[in-house]
Write a protein that holds these residues in place. Structure first.
Motif, PDB file in Angstrom:
ATOM      1  N   ARG A 263      37.149  39.432  36.842  1.00  0.00           N
ATOM      2  CA  ARG A 263      36.920  39.593  38.287  1.00  0.00           C
ATOM      3  C   ARG A 263      37.300  40.998  38.737  1.00  0.00           C
ATOM      4  O   ARG A 263      36.599  41.608  39.536  1.00  0.00           O
ATOM      5  CB  ARG A 263      37.696  38.543  39.077  1.00  0.00           C
ATOM      6  N   ALA A 264      38.391  41.513  38.228  1.00  0.00           N
ATOM      7  CA  ALA A 264      38.835  42.853  38.613  1.00  0.00           C
ATOM      8  C   ALA A 264      37.847  43.921  38.164  1.00  0.00           C
ATOM      9  O   ALA A 264      37.660  44.933  38.850  1.00  0.00           O
ATOM     10  CB  ALA A 264      40.217  43.130  38.035  1.00  0.00           C
ATOM     11  N   HIS A 265      37.204  43.700  37.023  1.00  0.00           N
ATOM     12  CA  HIS A 265      36.278  44.708  36.496  1.00  0.00           C
ATOM     13  C   HIS A 265      34.858  44.566  37.044  1.00  0.00           C
ATOM     14  O   HIS A 265      34.039  45.449  36.851  1.00  0.00           O
ATOM     15  CB  HIS A 265      36.243  44.645  34.967  1.00  0.00           C
ATOM     16  N   THR A 266      34.562  43.468  37.693  1.00  0.00           N
ATOM     17  CA  THR A 266      33.194  43.291  38.198  1.00  0.00           C
ATOM     18  C   THR A 266      33.110  43.253  39.711  1.00  0.00           C
ATOM     19  O   THR A 266      32.063  43.547  40.271  1.00  0.00           O
ATOM     20  CB  THR A 266      32.572  41.996  37.639  1.00  0.00           C
ATOM     21  N   MET A 267      34.178  42.864  40.395  1.00  0.00           N
ATOM     22  CA  MET A 267      34.099  42.671  41.839  1.00  0.00           C
ATOM     23  C   MET A 267      34.918  43.677  42.643  1.00  0.00           C
ATOM     24  O   MET A 267      35.020  43.547  43.847  1.00  0.00           O
ATOM     25  CB  MET A 267      34.567  41.258  42.204  1.00  0.00           C
ATOM     26  N   SER A 268      35.516  44.653  41.993  1.00  0.00           N
ATOM     27  CA  SER A 268      36.323  45.606  42.740  1.00  0.00           C
ATOM     28  C   SER A 268      35.470  46.790  43.190  1.00  0.00           C
ATOM     29  O   SER A 268      34.398  47.051  42.652  1.00  0.00           O
ATOM     30  CB  SER A 268      37.501  46.088  41.887  1.00  0.00           C
ATOM     31  N   GLU A 269      35.965  47.482  44.190  1.00  0.00           N
ATOM     32  CA  GLU A 269      35.259  48.667  44.680  1.00  0.00           C
ATOM     33  C   GLU A 269      35.319  49.739  43.609  1.00  0.00           C
ATOM     34  O   GLU A 269      36.260  49.831  42.842  1.00  0.00           O
ATOM     35  CB  GLU A 269      35.924  49.180  45.963  1.00  0.00           C
ATOM     36  N   GLY A 270      34.315  50.559  43.567  1.00  0.00           N
ATOM     37  CA  GLY A 270      34.269  51.635  42.600  1.00  0.00           C
ATOM     38  C   GLY A 270      33.612  51.259  41.287  1.00  0.00           C
ATOM     39  O   GLY A 270      33.445  52.111  40.424  1.00  0.00           O
ATOM     40  N   VAL A 271      33.271  50.006  41.115  1.00  0.00           N
ATOM     41  CA  VAL A 271      32.570  49.593  39.898  1.00  0.00           C
ATOM     42  C   VAL A 271      31.078  49.795  40.139  1.00  0.00           C
ATOM     43  O   VAL A 271      30.515  49.196  41.040  1.00  0.00           O
ATOM     44  CB  VAL A 271      32.860  48.112  39.543  1.00  0.00           C
ATOM     45  N   PRO A 272      30.433  50.663  39.361  1.00  0.00           N
ATOM     46  CA  PRO A 272      29.004  50.912  39.567  1.00  0.00           C
ATOM     47  C   PRO A 272      28.175  49.647  39.391  1.00  0.00           C
ATOM     48  O   PRO A 272      28.481  48.796  38.559  1.00  0.00           O
ATOM     49  CB  PRO A 272      28.652  51.934  38.483  1.00  0.00           C
ATOM     50  N   CYS A 273      27.137  49.534  40.180  1.00  0.00           N
ATOM     51  CA  CYS A 273      26.233  48.403  40.087  1.00  0.00           C
ATOM     52  C   CYS A 273      25.552  48.424  38.720  1.00  0.00           C
ATOM     53  O   CYS A 273      25.159  49.475  38.226  1.00  0.00           O
ATOM     54  CB  CYS A 273      25.183  48.495  41.204  1.00  0.00           C
ATOM     55  N   GLY A 274      25.420  47.289  38.104  1.00  0.00           N
ATOM     56  CA  GLY A 274      24.777  47.204  36.802  1.00  0.00           C
ATOM     57  C   GLY A 274      25.728  47.344  35.632  1.00  0.00           C
ATOM     58  O   GLY A 274      25.301  47.340  34.488  1.00  0.00           O
ATOM     59  N   THR A 275      27.010  47.479  35.904  1.00  0.00           N
ATOM     60  CA  THR A 275      27.985  47.562  34.821  1.00  0.00           C
ATOM     61  C   THR A 275      28.130  46.191  34.164  1.00  0.00           C
ATOM     62  O   THR A 275      28.327  45.199  34.841  1.00  0.00           O
ATOM     63  CB  THR A 275      29.358  48.029  35.349  1.00  0.00           C
ATOM     64  N   GLN A 276      28.009  46.170  32.858  1.00  0.00           N
ATOM     65  CA  GLN A 276      28.160  44.926  32.106  1.00  0.00           C
ATOM     66  C   GLN A 276      29.571  44.864  31.533  1.00  0.00           C
ATOM     67  O   GLN A 276      30.110  45.873  31.070  1.00  0.00           O
ATOM     68  CB  GLN A 276      27.149  44.851  30.978  1.00  0.00           C
ATOM     69  N   VAL A 277      30.160  43.687  31.586  1.00  0.00           N
ATOM     70  CA  VAL A 277      31.526  43.494  31.108  1.00  0.00           C
ATOM     71  C   VAL A 277      31.542  42.326  30.132  1.00  0.00           C
ATOM     72  O   VAL A 277      30.936  41.292  30.370  1.00  0.00           O
ATOM     73  CB  VAL A 277      32.488  43.208  32.287  1.00  0.00           C
ATOM     74  N   SER A 278      32.240  42.528  29.036  1.00  0.00           N
ATOM     75  CA  SER A 278      32.463  41.462  28.065  1.00  0.00           C
ATOM     76  C   SER A 278      33.901  41.578  27.599  1.00  0.00           C
ATOM     77  O   SER A 278      34.512  42.631  27.714  1.00  0.00           O
ATOM     78  CB  SER A 278      31.508  41.626  26.883  1.00  0.00           C
ATOM     79  N   LEU A 279      34.454  40.486  27.105  1.00  0.00           N
ATOM     80  CA  LEU A 279      35.828  40.579  26.635  1.00  0.00           C
ATOM     81  C   LEU A 279      36.038  39.807  25.359  1.00  0.00           C
ATOM     82  O   LEU A 279      35.247  38.951  24.973  1.00  0.00           O
ATOM     83  CB  LEU A 279      36.817  40.130  27.705  1.00  0.00           C
ATOM     84  N   GLU A 280      37.135  40.139  24.728  1.00  0.00           N
ATOM     85  CA  GLU A 280      37.548  39.510  23.481  1.00  0.00           C
ATOM     86  C   GLU A 280      39.032  39.190  23.631  1.00  0.00           C
ATOM     87  O   GLU A 280      39.834  40.073  23.919  1.00  0.00           O
ATOM     88  CB  GLU A 280      37.315  40.509  22.345  1.00  0.00           C
ATOM     89  N   ALA A 281      39.402  37.942  23.513  1.00  0.00           N
ATOM     90  CA  ALA A 281      40.793  37.532  23.653  1.00  0.00           C
ATOM     91  C   ALA A 281      41.295  36.965  22.334  1.00  0.00           C
ATOM     92  O   ALA A 281      40.571  36.260  21.634  1.00  0.00           O
ATOM     93  CB  ALA A 281      40.938  36.482  24.757  1.00  0.00           C
ATOM     94  N   SER A 282      42.531  37.307  22.004  1.00  0.00           N
ATOM     95  CA  SER A 282      43.151  36.744  20.812  1.00  0.00           C
ATOM     96  C   SER A 282      44.643  36.576  21.082  1.00  0.00           C
ATOM     97  O   SER A 282      45.222  37.289  21.892  1.00  0.00           O
ATOM     98  CB  SER A 282      42.916  37.639  19.593  1.00  0.00           C
ATOM     99  N   ALA A 283      45.234  35.620  20.419  1.00  0.00           N
ATOM    100  CA  ALA A 283      46.659  35.347  20.586  1.00  0.00           C
ATOM    101  C   ALA A 283      47.203  34.767  19.295  1.00  0.00           C
ATOM    102  O   ALA A 283      46.454  34.258  18.462  1.00  0.00           O
ATOM    103  CB  ALA A 283      46.883  34.371  21.740  1.00  0.00           C
ATOM    104  N   GLY A 284      48.498  34.832  19.152  1.00  0.00           N
ATOM    105  CA  GLY A 284      49.127  34.291  17.961  1.00  0.00           C
ATOM    106  C   GLY A 284      50.623  34.527  17.983  1.00  0.00           C
ATOM    107  O   GLY A 284      51.205  34.797  19.028  1.00  0.00           O
ATOM    108  N   ARG A 285      51.207  34.438  16.833  1.00  0.00           N
ATOM    109  CA  ARG A 285      52.641  34.694  16.678  1.00  0.00           C
ATOM    110  C   ARG A 285      52.839  35.846  15.705  1.00  0.00           C
ATOM    111  O   ARG A 285      52.029  36.039  14.798  1.00  0.00           O
ATOM    112  CB  ARG A 285      53.353  33.458  16.138  1.00  0.00           C
TER     113      ARG A 285
END
Length: 135
Positions: A44-66
């Protein structure tokens, strides 16, 4: 009788190791799922905040462990990949990595950093299905 005791002990050890491995895999999956709530906030922060150019695509990769299976400290990492259009019309890539620790059942961000090396560009292009030549 000794051979039978060794067999039983060996089978018990194998069962214990397989159980620990299965628990580690399941815990890692559950930790990654719980980290996805933090990931949704970042999206949400990377797609809906001001200053983000229109048409910017966002994807993410999450990982967790010990840090050590079963006993180590819990960590998490979210990598946000972005692709936008530059002034010349060529794609502009970016990546930001957020690092977390799990404290008292809540994820706490410890640091974040821009990922600018060549390995990050390769990961971003792979994420968005690019062939490495910017096409």
């Amino acid at each position: 009788m000794k051979g039978y005791a060794r067999l039983v002990t060996g089978l018990f050890a194998i069962i214990m190791l397989l159980s620990a491995w299965a628990y580690h895999i399941m815990e890692t999956r559950n930790l990654t799922k719980s980290l996805n709530t933090e990931a949704a906030t970042i999206i949400r922060a990377h797609t809906m905040s001001e200053g983000v150019p229109c048409g910017t695509q966002v994807s993410l990769e999450a990982s967790a462990g010990r840090t050590l299976p079963l006993f180590g400290a819990v960590w998490g990492k979210i990598t946000v990949f972005t692709r936008g259009n530059g002034a010349s019309g060529k794609p502009v890539y970016g990546a930001i990595e957020y690092f977390y620790v799990l404290e008292e059942g809540q994820w706490r961000m410890t640091e974040s950093d821009g990922c600018t090396g060549p390995e990050c560009r390769v990961r971003v292009e792979k994420t968005f299905g690019e062939d490495g030549a910017g096409n």
